[in-house]
Write a protein that holds these residues in place. Structure first.
Motif, short mmCIF file in Angstrom:
data_model
loop_
_atom_site.label_atom_id
_atom_site.label_comp_id
_atom_site.label_asym_id
_atom_site.label_seq_id
_atom_site.Cartn_x
_atom_site.Cartn_y
_atom_site.Cartn_z
N ASP A 310 2.77 -16.50 -2.60
CA ASP A 310 3.85 -15.21 -3.16
C ASP A 310 2.98 -14.18 -3.87
OD1 ASP A 310 6.11 -13.81 -3.44
OD2 ASP A 310 6.51 -14.88 -5.45
N LEU A 311 1.91 -13.72 -3.13
CA LEU A 311 0.80 -12.71 -4.05
C LEU A 311 1.47 -11.51 -3.85
CD1 LEU A 311 -2.55 -14.04 -2.39
CD2 LEU A 311 -1.53 -14.91 -4.38
N VAL A 312 1.11 -10.70 -4.95
CA VAL A 312 1.42 -9.25 -4.91
C VAL A 312 0.32 -8.54 -4.29
CG1 VAL A 312 1.90 -7.36 -6.28
CG2 VAL A 312 2.73 -9.64 -6.85
N VAL A 313 0.52 -7.60 -3.45
CA VAL A 313 -0.16 -6.79 -2.69
C VAL A 313 -0.22 -5.24 -3.19
CG1 VAL A 313 -1.14 -5.68 -0.54
CG2 VAL A 313 -0.01 -7.93 -0.58
N ALA A 314 -1.07 -4.94 -3.99
CA ALA A 314 -0.88 -3.57 -4.77
C ALA A 314 -2.24 -2.74 -4.18
CB ALA A 314 -1.07 -3.89 -6.38
N ASP A 315 -1.87 -1.59 -3.99
CA ASP A 315 -2.78 -0.47 -3.36
C ASP A 315 -2.88 0.42 -4.58
OD1 ASP A 315 -4.52 1.03 -1.82
OD2 ASP A 315 -2.78 2.13 -1.30
N GLU A 316 -3.76 -0.26 -5.73
CA GLU A 316 -4.08 0.72 -6.77
C GLU A 316 -5.43 1.80 -6.49
OE1 GLU A 316 -5.35 -0.04 -11.46
OE2 GLU A 316 -4.31 -1.66 -10.33
N LEU A 317 -4.85 3.06 -7.12
CA LEU A 317 -5.87 4.08 -6.85
C LEU A 317 -6.30 4.40 -5.56
CD1 LEU A 317 -8.71 2.74 -9.46
CD2 LEU A 317 -7.14 4.39 -9.87
N PRO A 318 -5.09 4.86 -4.89
CA PRO A 318 -5.20 5.21 -3.45
C PRO A 318 -5.93 6.55 -3.27
CG PRO A 318 -2.86 5.50 -4.23
CD PRO A 318 -3.68 4.87 -5.36
N ALA A 319 -6.40 7.02 -2.22
CA ALA A 319 -7.02 8.24 -1.99
C ALA A 319 -6.13 9.39 -1.94
CB ALA A 319 -7.52 8.18 -0.63
N GLY A 320 -6.46 10.43 -2.68
CA GLY A 320 -5.50 11.50 -2.97
C GLY A 320 -4.72 11.28 -4.22
N GLU A 321 -5.04 10.31 -5.05
CA GLU A 321 -4.05 10.09 -6.31
C GLU A 321 -5.03 11.08 -7.24
OE1 GLU A 321 -4.18 6.84 -9.83
OE2 GLU A 321 -2.88 6.26 -7.78
#
Length: 373
Positions: A310-321
């Motif tokens: 039950d892991l959280v998949v986080a896309d922190e600091l995506p390109a374009g931010e």
């Protein structure tokens, strides 16, 4: 401000050299004679606006770079570099971001107040001092000493650091940062994976806290010099605090060979770091040996792991931010009609479409007369 022919010519020469072009190459790309390029670079011949536009396109610079002064820290850095070497893409990106931030802050009081003076800490010279600096940094941004540090860019805004993420490609630098008169700008290469982007930003935070005016980090986990090794360790300690990591690793059975993979997958997800960073940090704290570290680096989080644990998949600091505070400031300038649509999109680094901007309220007749009388 006006710039004379000699100064403009010098900038043309610098831009050409950083782009790795000869005078003949630039002449061909800009539809000028090589002799004309040579005279422009020495200040013996003026360059027209149209010619400058073609030169700027050929060397990958913006016209404003040629006609406006760069921030002092950037000038200092570039003067120290080998003039014959091509300019890293991140150099150009940082120059653009800093100019945009300074312009926006000049016209928006809220952003000016965000760019506050950042405390300066002594540069650590030992592992103990580096660990202590990481704890001080957590206190500075309001994060407890043991909890996972998520949404790092949002927390760094509280101390005056604005973060921008741009896909510079896999061959470009990992990150860079610039100290302003107040506050700082950090740029992260969005081509990196999430864990590496977070590590890159943490690394830049270390440079900022010890008042490195301008830094470009080509690759993390550097072994080039003692300062970079110290900042590398600071970044790991910031993201993976000692006591919390030790507790998590032992609780998940990481000390048992049969459970090492599961412990690594769950721990990396918990702290949002990549396996290489986790392995290096576990070595820092003597929680694993070199052989186990090599194994950890080979682990990959699979789809089955995400479901099973039950892991959280986080896309922190995506390109374009772009920093949210910075975007809000640009929108305030747009809605107050301080800037037009083209300038707003330019300041938003072409990450917005015209349709993304809010519609401006129509002016009534009395307001129109205020502008024409």
């Amino acid at each position: 401000m006006a710039i004379d022919s000699a100064s403009l010519g010098l900038r043309v020469a610098q831009a050409r050299q950083r782009a790795g072009l000869t005078q003949e190459d630039l002449a061909r790309s800009s539809e000028l004679e090589r002799s004309a390029i040579a005279k422009i670079e020495t200040g013996a011949r003026r360059i027209t606006a149209l010619e400058l536009a073609r030169v700027a396109e050929a060397v990958g610079e913006r016209i404003e770079w040629f006609v406006q002064e760069s921030p002092p820290a950037i000038v200092s850095h570039r003067n120290m570099s080998d003039p014959g070497e091509p300019s890293p893409r991140i150099d150009t990106a940082i120059d653009r971001f800093v100019r945009a931030v300074k312009f926006t802050a000049q016209h928006d009081g809220n952003l000016r107040s965000t760019l506050r003076s950042i405390p300066v800490f002594d540069e650590p010279t030992s592992a103990t001092q580096t660990e202590a600096l990481a704890q001080q940094a957590r206190e500075l941004i309001g994060v407890g000493p043991e909890v996972p540090l998520h949404n790092l860019s949002a927390k760094m805004v509280g101390v005056g650091v604005l973060t921008f993420v741009l896909d510079l490609g896999p061959e470009a630098a990992d990150a860079g940062s610039v100290l302003l008169e107040d506050g700082a700008v950090a740029v992260v290469n969005g081509a990196l994976r999430t864990g590496r982007r977070r590590l890159a930003l943490a690394h830049e935070f270390g440079h900022i806290l010890i008042a490195d005016e301008y830094t470009i980090d080509w690759r993390l986990d550097s072994t080039q010099n003692s300062r970079e090794r110290i900042i590398d360790r600071f970044a790991r300690a910031l993201l993976l605090p000692r006591k919390s990591l030790d507790t998590q690793w032992r609780r998940l059975g990481g000390t048992e060979r049969s459970k090492t993979r599961e412990a690594a997958v769950r721990t990396a997800s918990h702290f949002r770091v990549d396996m290489s960073t986790l392995a290096r940090r576990l070595l820092d704290l003597s929680l694993i040996d070199d052989e186990t570290a090599a194994r950890v680096r080979t682990f990959k989080t699979e789809r089955a792991d995400i479901v099973a644990h039950d892991l959280v998949v986080a896309d922190e600091l995506p390109a374009g931010e772009l920093s949210r505070e910075y975007q809000a400031a640009v929108l305030r300038l747009f809605t107050s009609e301080t800037i037009n649509t083209d300038r707003a999109l330019d300041l938003l680094m072409d990450t917005w479409e015209p349709s993304d901007l809010p519609e401006l309220a129509p002016r009534d007749e009395s307001e129109i007369w205020q502008f024409t009388s």
